[in-house]
Design an enzyme around this catalytic site. Structure first.
Site, PDB file in Angstrom:
ATOM      1  N   CYS A 131       0.878  -1.168   0.000  1.00 54.20           N
ATOM      2  CA  CYS A 131       0.000   0.000   0.000  1.00 54.20           C
ATOM      3  C   CYS A 131       0.912   1.213   0.000  1.00 54.20           C
ATOM      4  O   CYS A 131       2.118   1.091   0.171  1.00 54.20           O
ATOM      5  CB  CYS A 131      -0.848   0.056   1.263  1.00 54.20           C
ATOM      6  SG  CYS A 131      -1.871  -1.394   1.503  1.00 54.20           S
ATOM      7  N   ARG A 164       1.290   1.616  -5.985  1.00 55.94           N
ATOM      8  CA  ARG A 164       1.419   0.635  -4.899  1.00 55.94           C
ATOM      9  C   ARG A 164       0.075   0.001  -4.532  1.00 55.94           C
ATOM     10  O   ARG A 164       0.023  -0.911  -3.702  1.00 55.94           O
ATOM     11  CB  ARG A 164       2.010   1.296  -3.654  1.00 55.94           C
ATOM     12  CG  ARG A 164       3.395   1.871  -3.878  1.00 55.94           C
ATOM     13  CD  ARG A 164       3.904   2.520  -2.616  1.00 55.94           C
ATOM     14  NE  ARG A 164       4.101   1.556  -1.559  1.00 55.94           N
ATOM     15  CZ  ARG A 164       5.199   0.854  -1.368  1.00 55.94           C
ATOM     16  NH1 ARG A 164       6.222   1.006  -2.182  1.00 55.94           N
ATOM     17  NH2 ARG A 164       5.289  -0.005  -0.381  1.00 55.94           N
ATOM     18  N   TRP A 179      -3.737  -1.567  -1.254  1.00 56.02           N
ATOM     19  CA  TRP A 179      -3.727  -2.820  -2.014  1.00 56.02           C
ATOM     20  C   TRP A 179      -4.219  -3.864  -1.036  1.00 56.02           C
ATOM     21  O   TRP A 179      -3.503  -4.241  -0.112  1.00 56.02           O
ATOM     22  CB  TRP A 179      -2.307  -3.136  -2.490  1.00 56.02           C
ATOM     23  CG  TRP A 179      -2.217  -4.353  -3.348  1.00 56.02           C
ATOM     24  CD1 TRP A 179      -1.766  -5.587  -2.984  1.00 56.02           C
ATOM     25  CD2 TRP A 179      -2.573  -4.463  -4.721  1.00 56.02           C
ATOM     26  NE1 TRP A 179      -1.833  -6.448  -4.040  1.00 56.02           N
ATOM     27  CE2 TRP A 179      -2.323  -5.786  -5.129  1.00 56.02           C
ATOM     28  CE3 TRP A 179      -3.090  -3.565  -5.654  1.00 56.02           C
ATOM     29  CZ2 TRP A 179      -2.563  -6.231  -6.419  1.00 56.02           C
ATOM     30  CZ3 TRP A 179      -3.332  -4.017  -6.942  1.00 56.02           C
ATOM     31  CH2 TRP A 179      -3.066  -5.332  -7.321  1.00 56.02           C
ATOM     32  N   ASN A 219       1.132   0.374   5.999  1.00 60.49           N
ATOM     33  CA  ASN A 219       1.519  -0.483   4.885  1.00 60.49           C
ATOM     34  C   ASN A 219       2.242  -1.670   5.471  1.00 60.49           C
ATOM     35  O   ASN A 219       3.231  -1.502   6.188  1.00 60.49           O
ATOM     36  CB  ASN A 219       2.447   0.278   3.927  1.00 60.49           C
ATOM     37  CG  ASN A 219       3.111  -0.637   2.922  1.00 60.49           C
ATOM     38  OD1 ASN A 219       2.526  -1.639   2.522  1.00 60.49           O
ATOM     39  ND2 ASN A 219       4.324  -0.313   2.528  1.00 60.49           N
ATOM     40  N   GLY A 220       1.760  -2.872   5.186  1.00 63.47           N
ATOM     41  CA  GLY A 220       2.394  -4.074   5.725  1.00 63.47           C
ATOM     42  C   GLY A 220       1.332  -5.071   6.127  1.00 63.47           C
ATOM     43  O   GLY A 220       0.162  -4.942   5.748  1.00 63.47           O
ATOM     44  N   GLU A 262       9.704 -21.565 -17.705  1.00 64.42           N
ATOM     45  CA  GLU A 262       9.496 -20.153 -17.391  1.00 64.42           C
ATOM     46  C   GLU A 262      10.676 -19.304 -17.896  1.00 64.42           C
ATOM     47  O   GLU A 262      10.481 -18.211 -18.429  1.00 64.42           O
ATOM     48  CB  GLU A 262       9.298 -19.983 -15.872  1.00 64.42           C
ATOM     49  CG  GLU A 262       9.137 -18.556 -15.402  1.00 64.42           C
ATOM     50  CD  GLU A 262       7.992 -17.773 -16.056  1.00 64.42           C
ATOM     51  OE1 GLU A 262       7.168 -18.371 -16.757  1.00 64.42           O
ATOM     52  OE2 GLU A 262       7.960 -16.546 -15.885  1.00 64.42           O
ATOM     53  N   LYS A 311      10.294 -16.191 -20.580  1.00 64.83           N
ATOM     54  CA  LYS A 311      10.786 -14.826 -20.322  1.00 64.83           C
ATOM     55  C   LYS A 311      11.654 -14.364 -21.479  1.00 64.83           C
ATOM     56  O   LYS A 311      11.497 -13.264 -21.992  1.00 64.83           O
ATOM     57  CB  LYS A 311      11.615 -14.742 -19.029  1.00 64.83           C
ATOM     58  CG  LYS A 311      10.884 -14.822 -17.727  1.00 64.83           C
ATOM     59  CD  LYS A 311      10.031 -13.633 -17.392  1.00 64.83           C
ATOM     60  CE  LYS A 311       8.660 -13.757 -17.941  1.00 64.83           C
ATOM     61  NZ  LYS A 311       7.621 -14.356 -17.225  1.00 64.83           N
ATOM     62  N   HIS A 326      14.807 -37.181 -27.577  1.00 64.77           N
ATOM     63  CA  HIS A 326      13.765 -37.809 -28.399  1.00 64.77           C
ATOM     64  C   HIS A 326      13.334 -36.877 -29.528  1.00 64.77           C
ATOM     65  O   HIS A 326      12.151 -36.738 -29.817  1.00 64.77           O
ATOM     66  CB  HIS A 326      12.569 -38.198 -27.528  1.00 64.77           C
ATOM     67  CG  HIS A 326      12.897 -39.212 -26.493  1.00 64.77           C
ATOM     68  ND1 HIS A 326      13.103 -40.544 -26.780  1.00 64.77           N
ATOM     69  CD2 HIS A 326      13.124 -39.083 -25.170  1.00 64.77           C
ATOM     70  CE1 HIS A 326      13.407 -41.202 -25.670  1.00 64.77           C
ATOM     71  NE2 HIS A 326      13.437 -40.324 -24.670  1.00 64.77           N
ATOM     72  N   LYS A 368      -0.743  -6.821 -20.315  1.00 69.52           N
ATOM     73  CA  LYS A 368      -0.554  -7.341 -18.959  1.00 69.52           C
ATOM     74  C   LYS A 368      -1.637  -8.343 -18.585  1.00 69.52           C
ATOM     75  O   LYS A 368      -1.384  -9.369 -18.002  1.00 69.52           O
ATOM     76  CB  LYS A 368      -0.552  -6.170 -17.964  1.00 69.52           C
ATOM     77  CG  LYS A 368      -0.250  -6.579 -16.546  1.00 69.52           C
ATOM     78  CD  LYS A 368       1.201  -6.975 -16.382  1.00 69.52           C
ATOM     79  CE  LYS A 368       1.420  -7.847 -15.180  1.00 69.52           C
ATOM     80  NZ  LYS A 368       2.581  -8.710 -15.298  1.00 69.52           N
TER      81      LYS A 368
HETATM   82  C1  F6R Z   1       4.241 -13.872 -19.013  1.00 72.38           C
HETATM   83  C2  F6R Z   1       2.928 -13.426 -18.580  1.00 72.38           C
HETATM   84  C3  F6R Z   1       1.738 -14.189 -19.029  1.00 72.38           C
HETATM   85  C4  F6R Z   1       0.752 -14.372 -17.881  1.00 72.38           C
HETATM   86  C5  F6R Z   1      -0.544 -15.014 -18.394  1.00 72.38           C
HETATM   87  C6  F6R Z   1      -1.500 -15.292 -17.253  1.00 72.38           C
HETATM   88  O1  F6R Z   1       5.267 -13.082 -18.507  1.00 72.38           O
HETATM   89  O2  F6R Z   1       2.803 -12.460 -17.868  1.00 72.38           O
HETATM   90  O3  F6R Z   1       2.090 -15.417 -19.562  1.00 72.38           O
HETATM   91  O4  F6R Z   1       1.351 -15.186 -16.924  1.00 72.38           O
HETATM   92  O5  F6R Z   1      -1.156 -14.156 -19.304  1.00 72.38           O
HETATM   93  O6  F6R Z   1      -1.846 -14.157 -16.556  1.00 72.38           O
HETATM   94  P1  F6R Z   1      -2.546 -14.233 -15.146  1.00 72.38           P
HETATM   95  O7  F6R Z   1      -1.595 -14.847 -14.198  1.00 72.38           O
HETATM   96  O8  F6R Z   1      -2.898 -12.825 -14.812  1.00 72.38           O
HETATM   97  O9  F6R Z   1      -3.766 -15.095 -15.327  1.00 72.38           O
END
Ligand code: F6R
Length: 608
Positions: free
Chosen positions: A2, A28, A75, A101-102, A480, A484, A503, A603
């Protein structure tokens, strides 16, 4: 996570300054907002659920009397994002107001104790114990600063607190443990905040408050810092900060992605303070289930993949990790009232995940949720949900939210193991201890390996394709790491369980082809060495992420990145992924790309 802000003004009212400070802290959290000011010995409060601009439109946050005040942007962690749970929180007499915050871990015991003494609580938050504790201190004749100190002594968990009281209407008292707190010093004015950028347009003079310290802010830009432990005065002069506004927003980091990678020690610490009752309830559901699915997309799916190893190895529970967009096709007909499905979604809004969830609900399955966003659709539809408490994630590539998910899932697996009596107490206690040290290990990796990883990115920036390989739980880490690199630097990459690489995929290998091996010193170590030899024999360039001092592996590697010794297998993805995140980040920079704006990505993916 927060944001808190407070100010004591030389002239004019504090409310507009607090409001502007909170706007700069909105990154935040933005579930609710609230401000408290003191004027003429009276406390004034405005607060509501919603984003700052929306609440301001309704309540006019600037129109509050008084030259002193505190504010908060939330948050949500404990208590849904409703008005009643918005900060500031007050005592019974409405004389004390607190922003925090915490996470106060001991709040349930403290609340019960205070209620037994006649205190009446209005909210469901952990924070509300603080004004009531301060009220007790004031009743016993303590000064505001002493009362905050006594309250702080009772708090387990993390806090940055700012407290005002009509009893001492010219002071703000702040205290800190593990949550950030800074003070800004201006000509005749003083501010407290969660970070420096919150007051940067007003002053560049900042005073960092350390863990275990309390600071009393007085009018006329004066302050006094004391140690909470022995009440000794700490002499400290403000520093001058030279950040431009863009650097300020990212706290001095060039990109949000890097900022979030570096936040991981803190976010991992937060995951160790989850509400036990929800973890226990979820454990109960998992234990009773006829079959368990772990459903998610992208990075969250990789967390599920790792979790399937955790549940199997610790709790002897077989689970099916499934990519959400495949769930209905693959398992739609078999899901039934005996199925328990844990949906994992940082945003809680991913369309593919929600579509699978809707299907599961129609089939009367038990729906559980792990998310970072309270009040997201996932939290509204899940029978039980756990909030992973990573704070707002702005970088498009998931980093800190992945390691938080893993930490929560490991805790669930440990609880289930305990409940089922499958693993000895000694081992469980050992793993719990290690989990507590994970944040420090994360810090070590970030401190010691970053330069080396920058160098590796320079060396491999022109490579056309990468392999990421690992065995067992490390195959999830490899997946993962691959994601990335691919999404941020646009280098085609392939991840496989290392044993499977022979394989078929091995035919891609030619001299200089980079192969990244995730190689913790666990039961798979020997087999991974053989896989490394297979690749090496065909001329691959071997990059290993290995345990510090693992000389055997280092002998075969062209390059290596080291992770601290003694990380247990089931916790290894939390730490072994961090170098992979950094590598992807620096590869993007080497290739002239902006890691915060990968093309074609958003996002939160809210289309199917
Ligand atoms: C990769 C990434 C995406 C999300 C995916 C699921 O860096 O950000 O692969 O992981 O779109 O998103 P959430 O977790 O919000 O359902």
């Amino acid at each position: 996570m927060c944001g808190i802000f407070g100010s004591i003004m030389k002239k004019g009212t504090a409310a507009p300054v607090i409001h502007a400070g909170l706007k700069r802290l909105e990154y935040r959290g933005y579930d609710s907002v609230g401000q408290a000011t003191i004027d003429d010995g009276k406390l004034f409060i405005k607060k509501d659920a919603g984003k700052i601009d929306d609440v301001h439109r309704l309540l006019d946050l600037d129109a509050m009397p008084g030259m002193i005040g505190i504010g908060h942007t939330r948050w949500a962690t404990h208590g849904a994002p409703y008005k009643v749970n918005a900060h500031p929180h007050t005592d019974c007499a409405e004389e004390v107001a607190v922003v925090h915050n915490g996470i106060i871990e001991s709040f349930a015991e403290l609340k019960a104790e205070l209620e037994a003494h006649g205190h009446v609580f209005k909210s469901k938050t952990d924070t509300e114990v603080v004004p009531h504790l301060v009220e007790e201190g004031l009743k016993n004749g303590l000064s505001l600063a002493e009362a905050v100190r006594e309250a702080a002594k009772r708090l387990d968990g993390s806090y940055a607190l700012a407290v005002v009281s009509t009893r001492e209407p010219d002071k703000i008292v702040c205290a800190r443990k593990e949550s950030p707190l800074v003070v800004g010093i201006n000509e005749g004015e003083v501010y407290c905040a969660s970070d420096i950028p919150a007051f940067l347009p007003l002053t560049k003079k900042a005073l960092i408050i350390e863990d275990g310290e309390l600071v009393v802010l007085n009018g006329g830009s004066s302050y006094e810092i004391r140690k909470l432990s022995d009440w000794s005065v700490v002499p400290r002069e403000p520093e001058v900060v030279d950040w431009n506004p863009e650097m300020a927003e990212k706290q001095g980091y060039p990109h949000f992605m890097l900022k979030e990678i570096y936040e991981q020690a803190d976010t991992l610490r937060n995951t160790l303070r989850l509400q036990n009752q929800f973890l226990d309830l979820m454990t109960e559901f998992l234990d009773r289930a006829g079959e368990v699915f772990l459903v998610a997309c992208g990075t969250s799916y990789h967390a599920c993949l790792a979790a399937s190893y955790m549940f199997s190895k610790l709790a002897f529970l077989a689970t099916h990790p499934i990519i959400a967009s495949e769930f209905i096709e693959q398992h739609g007909r078999s899901v039934n009232i005996d199925s328990t499905i844990l949906f994992v979604s940082q945003s809680g809004e991913t369309a593919d995940t929600l579509a699978a969830l809707e299907h599961a609900r129609l089939r009367a399955a038990t729906v559980l949720g792990l998310t970072n966003v309270i009040a997201s659709t996932l939290t509204r539809l899940a029978r039980v949900y756990v909030c992973q408490q990573s704070g707002p994630a702005i970088g498009v590539a998931a980093t800190k939210t992945f390691t938080s998910q893993l930490s929560v899932l490991a805790q669930l697996a440990l609880r289930l193991a305990k409940k089922r009596g499958k693993v000895s107490h000694v081992e469980i206690e050992f793993l719990e201890k290690k989990l507590e040290h994970i944040p420090e290990f994360a810090e070590t990796i970030l401190k010691t390996q970053s330069d080396k990883i920058t160098g590796l990115a320079q060396k491999y920036s022109k490579s056309q394709c990468f392999f990421y390989l690992g065995r067992g739980i490390s195959s999830a880490t490899a997946s993962e790491g691959r994601l990335k690199l691919m999404e941020i630097s646009y280098v085609p990459s392939i991840a496989y369980p290392a044993g499977e690489s022979k394989h078929g995929p091995i035919s891609l290998i030619e001299p200089g082809f980079p192969v990244v091996f995730i190689c913790p010193k666990d039961e798979t170590h020997r087999a991974v060495v053989s896989n490394i030899m297979e690749m090496k024999a065909r001329g691959a360039s071997i990059i290993v992420v290995c345990e510090e001092g693992d000389d055997e592996i280092k002998r075969y590697a062209d390059d290596f990145i080291e992770v601290p010794k003694g990380i247990p297998e089931i916790l290894s993805p939390i730490l072994y992924v961090i170098p992979m995140q950094l590598f992807a980040y620096y590869m993007a920079l080497e290739r002239g790309l902006n890691p915060d704006m990968p093309r074609n990505l958003a996002k939160s993916v809210t289309v199917k």
